[in-house]
Design an enzyme around this catalytic site. Structure first.
Site, PDB file in Angstrom:
ATOM      1  N   CYS A  56       0.850  -1.195   0.000  1.00  0.00           N
ATOM      2  CA  CYS A  56       0.000   0.000   0.000  1.00  0.00           C
ATOM      3  C   CYS A  56       0.884   1.243   0.000  1.00  0.00           C
ATOM      4  O   CYS A  56       1.860   1.321   0.743  1.00  0.00           O
ATOM      5  CB  CYS A  56      -0.893  -0.011   1.248  1.00  0.00           C
ATOM      6  SG  CYS A  56      -1.990   1.423   1.313  1.00  0.00           S
ATOM      7  N   CYS A  60       0.567   4.886   6.913  1.00  0.00           N
ATOM      8  CA  CYS A  60      -0.020   4.712   8.244  1.00  0.00           C
ATOM      9  C   CYS A  60       1.002   3.973   9.136  1.00  0.00           C
ATOM     10  O   CYS A  60       1.366   2.833   8.828  1.00  0.00           O
ATOM     11  CB  CYS A  60      -1.320   3.917   8.140  1.00  0.00           C
ATOM     12  SG  CYS A  60      -2.437   4.557   6.870  1.00  0.00           S
ATOM     13  N   CYS A  63       0.750   0.259  10.307  1.00  0.00           N
ATOM     14  CA  CYS A  63       0.229  -0.759   9.385  1.00  0.00           C
ATOM     15  C   CYS A  63       1.323  -1.590   8.715  1.00  0.00           C
ATOM     16  O   CYS A  63       2.190  -1.052   8.026  1.00  0.00           O
ATOM     17  CB  CYS A  63      -0.637  -0.096   8.314  1.00  0.00           C
ATOM     18  SG  CYS A  63      -1.340  -1.326   7.201  1.00  0.00           S
ATOM     19  N   CYS A 100     -16.583  -9.068   5.647  1.00  0.00           N
ATOM     20  CA  CYS A 100     -15.870  -7.819   5.347  1.00  0.00           C
ATOM     21  C   CYS A 100     -14.672  -8.131   4.466  1.00  0.00           C
ATOM     22  O   CYS A 100     -13.915  -9.047   4.764  1.00  0.00           O
ATOM     23  CB  CYS A 100     -15.389  -7.161   6.631  1.00  0.00           C
ATOM     24  SG  CYS A 100     -16.693  -6.944   7.829  1.00  0.00           S
ATOM     25  N   CYS A 131     -19.447  -5.974   3.571  1.00  0.00           N
ATOM     26  CA  CYS A 131     -18.730  -4.762   3.981  1.00  0.00           C
ATOM     27  C   CYS A 131     -17.425  -4.731   3.203  1.00  0.00           C
ATOM     28  O   CYS A 131     -16.842  -5.777   2.930  1.00  0.00           O
ATOM     29  CB  CYS A 131     -18.447  -4.820   5.487  1.00  0.00           C
ATOM     30  SG  CYS A 131     -17.438  -3.448   6.095  1.00  0.00           S
ATOM     31  N   CYS A 191     -19.007   2.128   8.692  1.00  0.00           N
ATOM     32  CA  CYS A 191     -18.235   1.488   9.754  1.00  0.00           C
ATOM     33  C   CYS A 191     -16.980   2.338   9.908  1.00  0.00           C
ATOM     34  O   CYS A 191     -16.191   2.448   8.963  1.00  0.00           O
ATOM     35  CB  CYS A 191     -17.890   0.057   9.325  1.00  0.00           C
ATOM     36  SG  CYS A 191     -16.703  -0.756  10.407  1.00  0.00           S
ATOM     37  N   ARG A 263     -17.389  -2.402  18.080  1.00  0.00           N
ATOM     38  CA  ARG A 263     -16.718  -3.672  17.762  1.00  0.00           C
ATOM     39  C   ARG A 263     -15.319  -3.766  18.346  1.00  0.00           C
ATOM     40  O   ARG A 263     -14.505  -2.857  18.182  1.00  0.00           O
ATOM     41  CB  ARG A 263     -16.635  -3.848  16.246  1.00  0.00           C
ATOM     42  CG  ARG A 263     -15.888  -5.112  15.854  1.00  0.00           C
ATOM     43  CD  ARG A 263     -15.933  -5.395  14.367  1.00  0.00           C
ATOM     44  NE  ARG A 263     -17.298  -5.372  13.902  1.00  0.00           N
ATOM     45  CZ  ARG A 263     -17.712  -4.667  12.870  1.00  0.00           C
ATOM     46  NH1 ARG A 263     -16.877  -3.953  12.186  1.00  0.00           N
ATOM     47  NH2 ARG A 263     -18.985  -4.681  12.528  1.00  0.00           N
TER      48      ARG A 263
HETATM   49  S1  SF4 Z   1      -4.031   1.209   7.021  1.00  0.00           S
HETATM   50 FE1  SF4 Z   1      -2.463   0.101   5.819  1.00  0.00          FE
HETATM   51  S2  SF4 Z   1      -3.575  -0.694   4.061  1.00  0.00           S
HETATM   52 FE2  SF4 Z   1      -4.859   0.916   4.967  1.00  0.00          FE
HETATM   53  S3  SF4 Z   1      -4.297   2.786   3.881  1.00  0.00           S
HETATM   54 FE3  SF4 Z   1      -2.986   2.712   5.695  1.00  0.00          FE
HETATM   55  S4  SF4 Z   1      -1.090   1.668   4.978  1.00  0.00           S
HETATM   56 FE4  SF4 Z   1      -2.689   1.261   3.455  1.00  0.00          FE
END
Ligand code: SF4
Length: 348
Positions: A56, A60, A63, A100, A131, A191, A263
């Site tokens: 990705c 974040c 993540c 989901c 979802c 959600c 949740r």
């Molecule tokens: S949480 Fe992870 S998968 Fe989702 S946008 Fe951020 S880096 Fe990408």
């Protein structure tokens, strides 16, 4: 503050006052409100499948799927529709009422939409709620997903607007709010929740819950995650959060969003049964069920069933279709015979 009146807005002071309430008093308030809107013995159960894993472009910091961190996860392109539906069938057989599907994208490309629409139609044909979590959406994409029958769209706010820049720099808070608005306008239920344990203060937890509760219509589902400190991510050495602080966040979420499903999501693997039980007391009434939450371990379904049995909780889908005795017999059978074809593994 009448929290059921969507015209009124929670203030920082009101929210902070909830966070400052003695914990047992707060849990009592939360449980009282919970009982006004829900059967306290009923738990909504969702299964989560990663339909496109890793690589990705977003940053974040929590993540493992961000391409910026070396976390050793196996990246996977978008799954075939039939593979996704095979997982959905197993999830349904294992007792999930909602399926989901999560893709690690900044946003879906228009050429992905036909496949996503087929997945939604297939899940709906099984009689399950659908979802998706796919990142930011355009108005047209949200409308197409709605037309295919998507019930819920997950897009978390993660934390307060003030703390957000410390966690994500590649997508703005406003962009997240805009996506939620497009989803709502398209007629899809929302959600949206966040993560506790990012290094944020109690003020930031209050700020997150205020944002969610003060949306024109609060999210129907509010996932509250406990940070999973994944090796290779910038937050791998964060201090573990005190479980009571987590329980407090659940209770405040229940009080501020009395009609939403709250949740327990990521981080359950690290919670004791007693912590989870206190979360249910504090108003949590939904869990993710399955061995993996996207790429993170989740308590095996079997241990969830044992915990439900110990606490006298009923996964809601089964309660609709069966008498309590039938349901408990089925749960007991699954506890003693865990390795059946019904044993759903989202990592398949
Ligand atoms: S949480 Fe992870 S998968 Fe989702 S946008 Fe951020 S880096 Fe990408």
């Amino acid at each position: 503050m009448n929290s059921t009146n969507s015209v009124e807005r929670w203030t920082q002071e009101q929210t902070q006052a909830l966070f400052d309430t003695p914990l047992l008093e707060l849990i009592f308030q939360a449980q009282t409100i919970h009982r006004q809107h829900f059967d306290p013995r009923q738990i909504q159960v969702s299964s989560l499948l990663s339909i496109k894993t890793g690589n990705c472009p977003e940053d974040c910091k929590y993540c493992p799927q961000s391409s910026r961190y070396k976390t050793g996860i196996n990246t996977e392109p978008l799954m075939e529709v039939e593979q996704v539906l095979a997982s959905a069938r197993r999830a349904k057989a294992a007792g999930s009422s909602r399926f989901c599907m999560g893709a690690a994208w900044k946003n879906p490309r228009d050429r992905d939409l036909p496949y996503l629409e087929q997945m939604i139609r297939g899940v709906k044909a099984l009689g399950m709620e659908s979802c998706m979590t796919l990142g930011s959406l355009t108005t047209t994409q949200a409308e197409k997903l709605a037309k295919a029958g998507l019930d819920y769209y997950n897009h978390n706010l993660d934390t307060s607007p003030q703390y957000y820049q410390k966690i994500i720099t590649t997508r703005s808070y406003q962009e997240r709010l805009d996506t939620l608005d497009k989803v709502r306008q398209a007629g899809i239920k929302i959600c949206s929740g966040g993560i506790v344990g990012l290094g944020e203060s109690a003020n930031d937890r209050a700020g997150l819950l205020m944002q969610l509760a003060n949306l024109d219509q609060p999210p129907e589902s509010v996932p509250i995650n406990m940070l999973v400190r994944v090796v290779g991510t910038p937050l791998e050495n964060n201090q573990a959060i005190d479980p009571f602080d987590f329980i407090r966040s659940i209770a405040v979420a229940r009080i501020m969003m009395p009609k939403s499903y709250v949740r327990l999501s990521a981080g359950r693997e690290e919670m004791s049964e007693q912590t989870q039980a206190m979360c249910f007391m504090a108003g949590a009434n939904s869990i993710f069920y399955g061995c993996k939450l996207l790429t993170m371990p989740n308590p095996e379904e079997n241990s969830d069933l044992k915990l439900f049995s110990k606490l006298g909780l009923n996964p809601d889908k089964q309660q609709i279709n069966q008498t309590q005795t039938e349901q408990m017999l089925k749960i007991a059978k699954r506890i003693t015979e865990p390795d059946t074809a019904l044993y759903y593994n989202a990592a398949d």
